[in-house]
Design a protein around this motif. Structure first.
Motif, PDB file in Angstrom:
ATOM      1  N   THR A 101       0.815  -1.213   0.063  1.00  0.00           N
ATOM      2  CA  THR A 101       0.008   0.022   0.079  1.00  0.00           C
ATOM      3  C   THR A 101       0.940   1.381  -0.043  1.00  0.00           C
ATOM      4  OG1 THR A 101      -1.566  -1.351   1.264  1.00  0.00           O
ATOM      5  CG2 THR A 101      -1.813   1.064   1.092  1.00  0.00           C
ATOM      6  N   HIS A 102       0.598   1.925  -0.682  1.00  0.00           N
ATOM      7  CA  HIS A 102       1.414   3.457  -1.050  1.00  0.00           C
ATOM      8  C   HIS A 102       0.499   4.439  -0.302  1.00  0.00           C
ATOM      9  CE1 HIS A 102       4.076   1.622  -3.881  1.00  0.00           C
ATOM     10  NE2 HIS A 102       2.810   0.826  -4.262  1.00  0.00           N
ATOM     11  N   TYR A 104      -1.369   7.891   0.847  1.00  0.00           N
ATOM     12  CA  TYR A 104      -1.562   9.008   0.456  1.00  0.00           C
ATOM     13  C   TYR A 104      -1.536  10.226   1.660  1.00  0.00           C
ATOM     14  CZ  TYR A 104      -3.731   7.082  -3.726  1.00  0.00           C
ATOM     15  OH  TYR A 104      -3.923   6.446  -4.960  1.00  0.00           O
ATOM     16  N   GLY A 135      -4.731   4.425   1.067  1.00  0.00           N
ATOM     17  CA  GLY A 135      -3.585   4.222   0.236  1.00  0.00           C
ATOM     18  C   GLY A 135      -3.930   3.605  -1.360  1.00  0.00           C
ATOM     19  N   LYS A 239       4.848  12.903  -4.988  1.00  0.00           N
ATOM     20  CA  LYS A 239       4.841  11.854  -4.203  1.00  0.00           C
ATOM     21  C   LYS A 239       3.650  11.498  -3.274  1.00  0.00           C
ATOM     22  CE  LYS A 239       8.503   9.190  -5.894  1.00  0.00           C
ATOM     23  NZ  LYS A 239       9.319   9.997  -6.777  1.00  0.00           N
ATOM     24  N   ASN A 240       3.030  10.351  -2.889  1.00  0.00           N
ATOM     25  CA  ASN A 240       2.108  10.141  -1.805  1.00  0.00           C
ATOM     26  C   ASN A 240       0.953  11.036  -2.032  1.00  0.00           C
ATOM     27  OD1 ASN A 240       5.199   9.417  -0.604  1.00  0.00           O
ATOM     28  ND2 ASN A 240       3.403   7.802  -0.101  1.00  0.00           N
TER      29      ASN A 240
END
Ligand SMILES: Cc1cc2nc3c(=O)[nH]c(=O)nc-3n(C[C@H](O)[C@H](O)[C@H](O)COP(=O)(O)OP(=O)(O)OC[C@H]3O[C@@H](n4cnc5c(N)ncnc54)[C@H](O)[C@@H]3O)c2cc1C
Length: 403
Positions: A101-102, A104, A135, A239-240
């Motif tokens: 999971t990335h 946010y 994410g 990013k994010n």
């Protein structure tokens, strides 16, 4: 009299029987039916999750997916929200899901020129407040995690298209086919997790109206390395960051979305027509056959909860079966009762948001253009949304302890 009351306890009084299985005399043999063996139709996120939940509960399960390979939506990502992650953690996938999971940390809105018109870092606190971040994940990576234990147990059957289903008082007969062979399997219970164009729905509710096509379409893709492949506006490469566009209309030539599309591998570009299903008011099961996920409450993607709801359904159904000692009728009734309101609110909110975002009416369109900014910058509105999606999650979400 008592029997009739029991049968009708969760049903809308105004409902008229729609097929013979609705007749309570037909249902009598199913009242005490228990299940030890379950076949799941459909290996999407909902089907994969319910198999894991049922294996956990000690049942014999088989997963039948018609695609020969398990990556029908390879390349597409989706938002796994804190509620979906909490439920997956509940059945033992916490660490593995966190690895893919990335999170946010910022949510922003850009206009037609790519300028940021609203931004909030409120979602950076979700880890502390709910135990999980909102994410982004690649669908294929989540599928890999969920299918591993099923594959290891030998319960996974790709290239198995379900053509026909017949149930009687003792079980369900399923006819499966592919290019090479046809075969039949008999089980105690069947779960239809076969998505928006469900075969199972057509078999148990033959008069059910088809899903509603909104005439909206989505193209979906993932850019592997945005830094190298595009020179686009830094607002998109941040990013994010979860970036929304202020208006879902035709993008001007200068808009960064064109560069995003150009940088996407065309073989991995997906196209979806958008459909939703109106909720049945008379349950999601008949006898030994029960539905979950998009097959019973497909939603438009505007609140990003479709897959999260399928995950919640899966664990709710597995838990109800265990609680009712695998008696199918009371477990299916309780499952429907637990899930009806929550999923209906998701389907309706996504639908109304879609109507607002795509309206041709200039006044409504003006309001819609500003709505996103108002929402993400308003603590009151964000608290309401978080309360609806996360605080009402069937698995309670505990905040992470301070170090
Ligand atoms: C563009 C788009 C973006 C989205 N974004 C998000 C998001 O950000 N967050 C979110 O939570 N949700 C999102 N969703 C919604 C989400 O994808 C669905 O709600 C979710 O995938 C439903 O899962 P499911 O398991 O019920 O059905 P599906 O994922 O549709 O799986 C059904 C499976 O059944 C199989 N099948 C069908 N018929 C048969 C048969 N006869 N025999 C055997 N197998 C069969 C299919 O091959 C398929 O694998 C999005 C949807 C779309 C279209």
């Amino acid at each position: 009299m008592r029997l009739e009351k029991f049968l009708q306890c969760n049903f809308d009084k105004s409902h008229k029987p729609i097929n013979f299985t609705n007749n309570y005399y037909f249902r009598v043999p199913f009242l005490m039916a228990t299940t030890r063996s379950v076949a799941i139709i459909g290996g999407g996120i909902g089907g994969l999750t319910v198999v894991n939940g049922l294996m956990h509960a000690g049942l014999s399960v088989s997963l039948n997916e018609r695609s020969p390979f398990f990556i029908p939506t390879a390349g597409a990502g989706f938002g796994l929200q804190p509620n979906g992650q909490a439920v997956l953690a509940h059945i033992g996938f916490k660490e593995k899901v966190q690895q893919i999971t990335h999170p946010y940390l910022v949510r922003q809105i850009i206009n037609d020129n790519g300028d940021v018109i609203a931004s909030s870092n409120r979602i950076a606190d979700y880890g502390k407040r709910f135990g999980f971040f909102l994410g982004g994940i690649l669908r294929a990576e989540l599928v890999d995690i969920l299918k591993e234990p099923i594959e290891q147990a030998g319960n996974l059957h790709n290239n198995h298209n379900v053509a026909n289903i017949k149930q009687d008082a003792d079980g369900v007969m399923i006819s499966l086919e592919n290019n090479q062979q046809k075969k039949s399997v008999r089980v105690d219970m069947l779960i239809g997790a076969d998505g928006i164009h469900s075969t199972v729905v057509n078999q148990i509710f033959p008069q059910s109206p088809p899903p509603i096509y909104t005439k909206e379409n989505i193209f979906y893709g993932v850019i592997d390395n945005i830094d190298q492949q595009t020179s686009i506006n830094p607002t998109v490469t941040a990013k994010n960051t979860l970036t929304h566009y202020s208006q879902l209309k035709r993008f001007p030539k200068s808009h960064p979305v064109h560069e995003c599309a150009a940088a996407t591998d065309k073989k991995r570009l997906l196209h979806f027509g958008l459909y939703y299903r109106q909720h049945r008011r008379d349950g999601w099961h008949r006898g030994r056959i029960c539905l979950l996920g998009d097959s019973c409450h497909a939603t438009l993607p505007y609140v990003g909860q479709g897959a999260n709801m399928a995950i919640e359904d899966a664990v709710s159904l597995a838990t109800c079966l265990e609680k009712h000692h695998f008696l199918i009728e009371p477990a299916s009734q309780e499952y429907y009762k637990q899930r009806y309101d929550r999923t209906r609110r998701v389907v309706n909110s996504a639908r109304y948001l879609g109507l607002l975002l795509h309206s041709q009416n200039p006044v409504i369109s003006f309001i819609a253009k500003r709505l996103g900014s108002v929402i993400i910058q308003s603590n009151v509105l964000m608290t309401m949304i978080e309360n609806e999606f996360y605080n009402k999650c069937p698995i309670s979400m505990k905040p992470l302890k301070e170090e």
